[in-house]
Design a protein around this motif. Structure first.
Motif, PDB file in Angstrom:
ATOM      1  N   SER A  22      -4.606   6.860  10.808  1.00  0.00           N
ATOM      2  CA  SER A  22      -4.650   6.064  12.048  1.00  0.00           C
ATOM      3  C   SER A  22      -3.305   6.064  12.765  1.00  0.00           C
ATOM      4  O   SER A  22      -3.067   5.249  13.649  1.00  0.00           O
ATOM      5  CB  SER A  22      -5.056   4.620  11.721  1.00  0.00           C
ATOM      6  N   ASN A  23      -2.410   6.975  12.329  1.00  0.00           N
ATOM      7  CA  ASN A  23      -1.100   7.158  12.963  1.00  0.00           C
ATOM      8  C   ASN A  23      -0.171   5.957  12.800  1.00  0.00           C
ATOM      9  O   ASN A  23       0.678   5.705  13.660  1.00  0.00           O
ATOM     10  CB  ASN A  23      -1.257   7.486  14.455  1.00  0.00           C
ATOM     11  N   VAL A  24      -0.323   5.242  11.684  1.00  0.00           N
ATOM     12  CA  VAL A  24       0.653   4.190  11.371  1.00  0.00           C
ATOM     13  C   VAL A  24       1.982   4.863  11.045  1.00  0.00           C
ATOM     14  O   VAL A  24       2.024   5.931  10.426  1.00  0.00           O
ATOM     15  CB  VAL A  24       0.160   3.338  10.183  1.00  0.00           C
ATOM     16  N   ASN A  25       3.082   4.271  11.473  1.00  0.00           N
ATOM     17  CA  ASN A  25       4.409   4.788  11.197  1.00  0.00           C
ATOM     18  C   ASN A  25       4.572   5.066   9.700  1.00  0.00           C
ATOM     19  O   ASN A  25       4.154   4.275   8.855  1.00  0.00           O
ATOM     20  CB  ASN A  25       5.459   3.774  11.659  1.00  0.00           C
ATOM     21  N   LEU A  26       5.180   6.225   9.366  1.00  0.00           N
ATOM     22  CA  LEU A  26       5.275   6.647   7.971  1.00  0.00           C
ATOM     23  C   LEU A  26       5.964   5.603   7.099  1.00  0.00           C
ATOM     24  O   LEU A  26       5.471   5.258   6.016  1.00  0.00           O
ATOM     25  CB  LEU A  26       6.034   7.980   7.881  1.00  0.00           C
ATOM     26  N   LYS A  27       7.119   5.099   7.543  1.00  0.00           N
ATOM     27  CA  LYS A  27       7.848   4.130   6.714  1.00  0.00           C
ATOM     28  C   LYS A  27       7.055   2.846   6.523  1.00  0.00           C
ATOM     29  O   LYS A  27       7.072   2.242   5.439  1.00  0.00           O
ATOM     30  CB  LYS A  27       9.209   3.851   7.332  1.00  0.00           C
ATOM     31  N   LEU A  28       6.328   2.425   7.577  1.00  0.00           N
ATOM     32  CA  LEU A  28       5.503   1.223   7.436  1.00  0.00           C
ATOM     33  C   LEU A  28       4.349   1.476   6.474  1.00  0.00           C
ATOM     34  O   LEU A  28       4.003   0.601   5.664  1.00  0.00           O
ATOM     35  CB  LEU A  28       4.967   0.800   8.807  1.00  0.00           C
ATOM     36  N   ALA A  29       3.758   2.674   6.551  1.00  0.00           N
ATOM     37  CA  ALA A  29       2.658   3.008   5.645  1.00  0.00           C
ATOM     38  C   ALA A  29       3.139   3.024   4.199  1.00  0.00           C
ATOM     39  O   ALA A  29       2.450   2.554   3.289  1.00  0.00           O
ATOM     40  CB  ALA A  29       2.049   4.349   6.028  1.00  0.00           C
ATOM     41  N   CYS A  30       4.338   3.578   3.977  1.00  0.00           N
ATOM     42  CA  CYS A  30       4.896   3.623   2.617  1.00  0.00           C
ATOM     43  C   CYS A  30       5.225   2.223   2.120  1.00  0.00           C
ATOM     44  O   CYS A  30       5.008   1.908   0.935  1.00  0.00           O
ATOM     45  CB  CYS A  30       6.136   4.513   2.589  1.00  0.00           C
ATOM     46  N   ALA A  31       5.738   1.381   3.009  1.00  0.00           N
ATOM     47  CA  ALA A  31       6.016  -0.012   2.631  1.00  0.00           C
ATOM     48  C   ALA A  31       4.715  -0.726   2.278  1.00  0.00           C
ATOM     49  O   ALA A  31       4.657  -1.512   1.326  1.00  0.00           O
ATOM     50  CB  ALA A  31       6.733  -0.729   3.764  1.00  0.00           C
ATOM     51  N   GLY A  32       3.662  -0.439   3.049  1.00  0.00           N
ATOM     52  CA  GLY A  32       2.365  -1.028   2.758  1.00  0.00           C
ATOM     53  C   GLY A  32       1.812  -0.565   1.425  1.00  0.00           C
ATOM     54  O   GLY A  32       1.235  -1.352   0.661  1.00  0.00           O
ATOM     55  N   LEU A  33       1.995   0.719   1.121  1.00  0.00           N
ATOM     56  CA  LEU A  33       1.551   1.236  -0.173  1.00  0.00           C
ATOM     57  C   LEU A  33       2.281   0.522  -1.299  1.00  0.00           C
ATOM     58  O   LEU A  33       1.673   0.132  -2.307  1.00  0.00           O
ATOM     59  CB  LEU A  33       1.812   2.745  -0.246  1.00  0.00           C
ATOM     60  N   SER A  34       3.592   0.355  -1.146  1.00  0.00           N
ATOM     61  CA  SER A  34       4.379  -0.323  -2.171  1.00  0.00           C
ATOM     62  C   SER A  34       3.867  -1.748  -2.411  1.00  0.00           C
ATOM     63  O   SER A  34       3.696  -2.186  -3.549  1.00  0.00           O
ATOM     64  CB  SER A  34       5.851  -0.355  -1.754  1.00  0.00           C
ATOM     65  N   ALA A  35       3.595  -2.453  -1.305  1.00  0.00           N
ATOM     66  CA  ALA A  35       3.104  -3.829  -1.423  1.00  0.00           C
ATOM     67  C   ALA A  35       1.725  -3.874  -2.083  1.00  0.00           C
ATOM     68  O   ALA A  35       1.449  -4.738  -2.930  1.00  0.00           O
ATOM     69  CB  ALA A  35       3.041  -4.470  -0.034  1.00  0.00           C
ATOM     70  N   ASP A  36       0.866  -2.933  -1.711  1.00  0.00           N
ATOM     71  CA  ASP A  36      -0.485  -2.912  -2.286  1.00  0.00           C
ATOM     72  C   ASP A  36      -0.451  -2.556  -3.775  1.00  0.00           C
ATOM     73  O   ASP A  36      -1.238  -3.092  -4.569  1.00  0.00           O
ATOM     74  CB  ASP A  36      -1.354  -1.901  -1.531  1.00  0.00           C
TER      75      ASP A  36
END
Length: 379
Positions: free
Chosen positions: A352-366
């Motif tokens: 969905s074109n979420v910013n890469l760093k934000l997506a990685c931060a989200g993965l870490s949190a999940d």
């Protein structure tokens, strides 16, 4: 010579289906080769093309017909896989073998197609390199073969454009759709093709491949590559070529920390750094490469790394689940099933074109939420 059907490892059922079609003279005009990445689907498609385009197939004592190896067509198949890869992109390996990939966008006559990111196969590429040529005469007067690699990257408009070719195929034309995500092909496409399933290769084949390709690799790293490959020589090759053992050394301890209830706040930053570093090297090493496509490839590798560890953990812990106790099963297996869900969410965000760093931060949190023991979570 290029690989023959006999040379394909670990796909006896798929090769048997193709041999039966060839022996009967009823090879379907539309084929879907589906299965995991890196298990020989594309290699088999090229081997099939070599046999189909051969002018003088030779019959064995068992009644099987093989490419002769010396006719005008067979001589055009190169010995070197590297040569094939370079020429396939430009459509030069064989005048009647057409390889369709997302990279062909870079060579389109349409400036708008050339300017697109290499994340899908545009309908313009299909019209220029498949639909149009399919209705022209073959150059060597012995049929035409079209292979679409990563066919799942064809969007709806392009898949609909293919339907006419599949419904009313020109005589002597064979179309092979190679995909690791068959579910992304329209039902109307799947219903008009003969589906050939490819499966993960036996572990012994993968181990032999790793030993042959990286004889100096230490035993621990070799064992990890084999586990990461999960039956895919392609994934094993990617791990060896791009040093993914270093990724594992850096990131797996963080996963273990999370599963032990300890924080690993650096996981997100480390993930983004690995992906961006991979993409930078990839773009420099591949002419006309897309940064976006390289980022996607690296993100897929990261996803596979995490998912591989989750599957490994699930297999190890499955024996610890008491029979007939679903609550105990949830407690033992639930965290690592949550890891797989977290990876799926990560992929969707990037899609969905979420910013890469934000997506990685989200993965870490999940991952933290999935692996943190229930008793240690905030009330």
């Amino acid at each position: 010579m290029s690989v023959a059907l006999d040379d394909i490892l670990g796909q006896a059922t798929a090769i048997g289906q193709l041999r039966a079609m060839l022996a009967s003279g009823r090879l379907h005009h539309g084929l879907i080769f589906h299965g995991p990445t890196g298990v020989g689907k594309f290699t088999t498609a090229v081997a099939l093309a070599r046999r189909v385009l051969c002018h003088q197939p030779e019959t064995t004592l068992t009644g099987e017909t093989l490419a002769c190896g010396h006719c005008a067509s067979c001589k055009l198949f190169r010995k070197s896989r590297d040569e094939e890869a370079d020429e396939e992109v430009n459509g030069l390996a064989h005048p009647d073998l057409h390889i369709v990939t997302k990279e062909l966008s870079r060579y389109s006559d349409d400036a708008n197609v050339r300017a697109r990111k290499l994340t899908n196969i545009p309908v313009g590429v299909l019209k220029e390199h498949l639909i149009g040529p399919a209705f022209r005469s073959s150059q060597l007067d012995h049929g035409k073969v079209f292979i679409v690699d990563e066919a799942e990257l064809i969007r709806g408009e392009g898949q609909n454009a293919l339907l006419k070719t599949l419904e009313e195929p020109p005589a002597g034309t064979t179309l092979v759709l190679v995909t690791s995500s068959e579910e992304r092909l329209l039902p109307t496409i799947r219903s008009r093709c003969q589906r050939i399933a490819f499966v993960p290769l036996p572990a012994d084949d993968v181990v032999r491949f790793i030993k042959r390709e990286a004889p100096a690799l230490d035993a621990k790293s070799a064992a990890w590559v084999a586990r990461f490959a999960d039956g895919s020589l392609g994934r094993a090759a990617m791990a060896l070529e791009h040093g993914l053992t270093a990724w594992a050394d850096a990131m797996l301890p963080m996963l273990q920390a999370l599963s032990s209830g300890r924080a690993a706040p650096e996981f997100g930053d480390e993930s983004a750094k690995r992906i961006e570093g991979f993409a930078e090297v990839w773009v420099k090493a591949h002419a006309n490469a897309s940064k976006e496509a390289a980022n996607k490839l690296a993100a897929d590798l990261l996803s596979q790394l995490v998912s591989s560890e989750a599957r490994h953990a699930l297999r190890q812990r499955a024996t610890d689940v008491p029979t007939g106790d679903p609550l105990a099963g949830d407690a033992v297996l639930g965290p690592w099933l949550g890891v797989i869900d977290a990876v799926s969410t990560f992929r969707r965000r990037l899609g969905s074109n979420v910013n890469l760093k934000l997506a990685c931060a989200g993965l870490s949190a999940d991952l933290h939420a999935a692996l943190t023991p229930t008793a240690m979570r905030p009330a």
